[in-house]
Design a protein around this motif. Structure first.
Motif, mmCIF file in Angstrom:
data_model
loop_
_atom_site.group_PDB
_atom_site.id
_atom_site.type_symbol
_atom_site.label_atom_id
_atom_site.label_comp_id
_atom_site.label_asym_id
_atom_site.label_seq_id
_atom_site.Cartn_x
_atom_site.Cartn_y
_atom_site.Cartn_z
ATOM 1 N N GLN A 97 0.805 -1.225 0.000
ATOM 2 C CA GLN A 97 0.000 0.000 0.000
ATOM 3 C C GLN A 97 0.836 1.272 0.000
ATOM 4 O O GLN A 97 0.314 2.358 0.243
ATOM 5 C CB GLN A 97 -0.935 -0.003 1.216
ATOM 6 N N PHE A 98 2.145 1.147 -0.295
ATOM 7 C CA PHE A 98 3.010 2.318 -0.231
ATOM 8 C C PHE A 98 3.833 2.471 -1.496
ATOM 9 O O PHE A 98 4.178 1.493 -2.151
ATOM 10 C CB PHE A 98 3.913 2.249 1.001
ATOM 11 N N THR A 99 4.138 3.730 -1.818
ATOM 12 C CA THR A 99 4.870 4.050 -3.039
ATOM 13 C C THR A 99 5.668 5.320 -2.820
ATOM 14 O O THR A 99 5.355 6.118 -1.934
ATOM 15 C CB THR A 99 3.892 4.233 -4.229
ATOM 16 N N GLY A 100 6.653 5.528 -3.643
ATOM 17 C CA GLY A 100 7.384 6.789 -3.585
ATOM 18 C C GLY A 100 8.718 6.703 -4.276
ATOM 19 O O GLY A 100 9.359 5.658 -4.288
ATOM 20 N N GLY A 101 9.089 7.812 -4.878
ATOM 21 C CA GLY A 101 10.372 7.880 -5.555
ATOM 22 C C GLY A 101 10.482 9.154 -6.347
ATOM 23 O O GLY A 101 9.643 10.053 -6.243
ATOM 24 N N GLN A 102 11.528 9.213 -7.151
ATOM 25 C CA GLN A 102 11.735 10.376 -7.999
ATOM 26 C C GLN A 102 12.237 9.909 -9.356
ATOM 27 O O GLN A 102 12.874 8.870 -9.483
ATOM 28 C CB GLN A 102 12.716 11.344 -7.372
ATOM 29 N N LEU A 103 11.900 10.695 -10.362
ATOM 30 C CA LEU A 103 12.253 10.362 -11.736
ATOM 31 C C LEU A 103 12.232 11.641 -12.555
ATOM 32 O O LEU A 103 11.406 12.524 -12.311
ATOM 33 C CB LEU A 103 11.225 9.360 -12.292
ATOM 34 N N SER A 104 13.102 11.727 -13.541
ATOM 35 C CA SER A 104 13.076 12.878 -14.444
ATOM 36 C C SER A 104 11.752 12.908 -15.181
ATOM 37 O O SER A 104 11.241 11.870 -15.601
ATOM 38 C CB SER A 104 14.225 12.793 -15.458
ATOM 39 N N ASN A 105 11.217 14.104 -15.353
ATOM 40 C CA ASN A 105 9.946 14.288 -16.042
ATOM 41 C C ASN A 105 10.016 13.684 -17.440
ATOM 42 O O ASN A 105 11.014 13.857 -18.141
ATOM 43 C CB ASN A 105 9.641 15.788 -16.119
ATOM 44 N N VAL A 106 8.957 12.989 -17.862
ATOM 45 C CA VAL A 106 8.945 12.355 -19.177
ATOM 46 C C VAL A 106 9.013 13.380 -20.313
ATOM 47 O O VAL A 106 9.434 13.051 -21.415
ATOM 48 C CB VAL A 106 7.721 11.428 -19.375
ATOM 49 N N ALA A 107 8.620 14.624 -20.065
ATOM 50 C CA ALA A 107 8.617 15.653 -21.108
ATOM 51 C C ALA A 107 9.867 16.528 -21.082
ATOM 52 O O ALA A 107 10.277 17.050 -22.109
ATOM 53 C CB ALA A 107 7.380 16.532 -20.975
ATOM 54 N N ASP A 108 10.461 16.703 -19.926
ATOM 55 C CA ASP A 108 11.594 17.614 -19.794
ATOM 56 C C ASP A 108 12.461 17.145 -18.635
ATOM 57 O O ASP A 108 12.091 17.291 -17.469
ATOM 58 C CB ASP A 108 11.074 19.035 -19.540
ATOM 59 N N ASN A 109 13.626 16.595 -18.966
ATOM 60 C CA ASN A 109 14.470 16.022 -17.914
ATOM 61 C C ASN A 109 15.153 17.067 -17.038
ATOM 62 O O ASN A 109 15.909 16.718 -16.144
ATOM 63 C CB ASN A 109 15.494 15.051 -18.504
ATOM 64 N N ARG A 110 14.847 18.348 -17.261
ATOM 65 C CA ARG A 110 15.362 19.386 -16.358
ATOM 66 C C ARG A 110 14.511 19.491 -15.099
ATOM 67 O O ARG A 110 14.832 20.250 -14.196
ATOM 68 C CB ARG A 110 15.421 20.739 -17.064
ATOM 69 N N MET A 111 13.427 18.725 -15.056
ATOM 70 C CA MET A 111 12.554 18.704 -13.878
ATOM 71 C C MET A 111 12.475 17.273 -13.353
ATOM 72 O O MET A 111 12.176 16.353 -14.091
ATOM 73 C CB MET A 111 11.147 19.176 -14.200
ATOM 74 N N ALA A 112 12.732 17.123 -12.076
ATOM 75 C CA ALA A 112 12.528 15.821 -11.441
ATOM 76 C C ALA A 112 11.162 15.846 -10.759
ATOM 77 O O ALA A 112 10.778 16.848 -10.143
ATOM 78 C CB ALA A 112 13.609 15.540 -10.407
ATOM 79 N N VAL A 113 10.418 14.761 -10.905
ATOM 80 C CA VAL A 113 9.125 14.622 -10.244
ATOM 81 C C VAL A 113 9.322 13.697 -9.054
ATOM 82 O O VAL A 113 9.941 12.630 -9.180
ATOM 83 C CB VAL A 113 8.063 14.074 -11.204
ATOM 84 N N HIS A 114 8.827 14.123 -7.900
ATOM 85 C CA HIS A 114 8.924 13.335 -6.673
ATOM 86 C C HIS A 114 7.521 12.940 -6.245
ATOM 87 O O HIS A 114 6.622 13.779 -6.241
ATOM 88 C CB HIS A 114 9.571 14.149 -5.548
ATOM 89 N N LEU A 115 7.356 11.701 -5.872
ATOM 90 C CA LEU A 115 6.103 11.193 -5.300
ATOM 91 C C LEU A 115 6.485 10.699 -3.912
ATOM 92 O O LEU A 115 7.332 9.817 -3.775
ATOM 93 C CB LEU A 115 5.540 10.067 -6.156
ATOM 94 N N ARG A 116 5.846 11.285 -2.884
ATOM 95 C CA ARG A 116 6.281 10.981 -1.519
ATOM 96 C C ARG A 116 5.196 11.327 -0.501
ATOM 97 O O ARG A 116 4.155 11.893 -0.843
ATOM 98 C CB ARG A 116 7.544 11.758 -1.207
ATOM 99 N N LEU A 117 5.516 11.037 0.730
ATOM 100 C CA LEU A 117 4.700 11.459 1.863
ATOM 101 C C LEU A 117 4.871 12.972 1.995
ATOM 102 O O LEU A 117 5.995 13.484 1.836
ATOM 103 C CB LEU A 117 5.212 10.753 3.122
ATOM 104 N N PRO A 118 3.794 13.720 2.238
ATOM 105 C CA PRO A 118 3.975 15.179 2.391
ATOM 106 C C PRO A 118 4.932 15.511 3.525
ATOM 107 O O PRO A 118 4.967 14.842 4.545
ATOM 108 C CB PRO A 118 2.557 15.671 2.732
ATOM 109 N N SER A 119 5.718 16.559 3.297
ATOM 110 C CA SER A 119 6.693 16.953 4.332
ATOM 111 C C SER A 119 6.111 17.934 5.310
ATOM 112 O O SER A 119 5.098 18.502 5.152
ATOM 113 C CB SER A 119 7.939 17.548 3.682
#
Length: 177
Positions: free
Chosen positions: A155-177
Motif C-alpha cells: 500500500q506504499f509508493t514513492g520515488g523520484q524520476l526525471s519528467n517524461v517531457a523535460d528532464n530538467r525537472m525531477a518529479v517526486h512522489l512521496r509522503l507530504p513533508s
C-alpha cells in the motif's frame, strides 16, 4: 484391426494440435500483464470519461500484481524512497488522477513546487539544473505513474524520476513533508 488403428491415429492427429495450443501455467503467468499506472494516466488523458476511476485503478493494480513475481516488478529507472518517506497508494492515485485531469495546464517548478497533495501523498516538481521549468500537468502525472509502476510495494509508493517531457525537472512522489 485396420479400423481400430485408423481411429487411434485419427484421434491422435486431432489431439496433438489441441495439446500444443493449450498454454502451460508458466506461459499463462508470463502472458498476464501487470497493471501500469503510466498507461492508466494515458487513458485519462485520451478520454477521461472511459478511463478507470482511482478506485478501479487500485483494484486493477492489486489484481494484476497478486501472484506476480517480484522479478517482474523490480525493473527500476526511478529512484525509490525508503519506507519512512513513502506515500499511501490510494492517496497517490488521487494526486495523479487530479493532475492528469488538469490537461495541458502548466505545472511550473520554480526551484521546488508542490503540484498536488492529498492525504498521505504529494507530487512535487524540482527544477534543475535551471531555476525554472514548465511542463504540462499531464506529463507530471505520467511521470508519477511511472514512479508508481516501479516503486510500489503493498500500500506504499514513492520515488523520484526525471519528467517524461523535460528532464530538467525531477518529479517526486512521496509522503507530504
Amino acid at each position: 484391426m485396420i479400423t481400430y488403428r485408423f481411429l487411434t491415429l485419427a484421434s491422435l492427429a486431432l489431439a496433438l494440435p489441441l495439446a500444443a495450443a493449450a498454454p502451460t501455467v508458466s506461459e499463462a503467468l508470463e502472458i498476464r500483464e501487470v497493471f501500469s499506472f503510466e498507461k492508466w494516466v494515458d487513458s485519462i488523458i485520451a478520454n477521461p470519461d472511459t478511463a478507470l476511476s482511482p478506485e478501479q485503478a487500485i483494484e486493477a493494480w492489486t489484481a494484476s500484481t497478486n501472484g506476480t513475481s517480484s522479478e517482474a516488478l523490480s525493473k527500476r529507472a526511478a529512484s525509490c524512497v525508503g519506507m519512512a518517506d513513502q506515500a499511501y497508494v490510494p492517496d497517490a492515485i488521487i494526486c495523479i488522477n487530479t493532475l492528469a485531469s488538469l490537461g495541458s495546464q502548466a505545472c511550473v517548478a520554480n526551484a521546488v513546487a508542490v503540484f498536488w497533495t492529498h492525504g498521505r501523498a504529494q507530487v512535487v516538481g524540482v527544477a534543475g539544473p535551471v531555476a525554472y521549468v514548465s511542463t504540462t500537468c499531464q506529463k507530471v502525472a505520467e511521470t508519477a505513474g511511472k514512479i508508481m509502476d516501479q516503486c510500489t510495494s503493498g500500500q506504499f509508493t514513492g520515488g523520484q524520476l526525471s519528467n517524461v517531457a523535460d528532464n530538467r525537472m525531477a518529479v517526486h512522489l512521496r509522503l507530504p513533508s
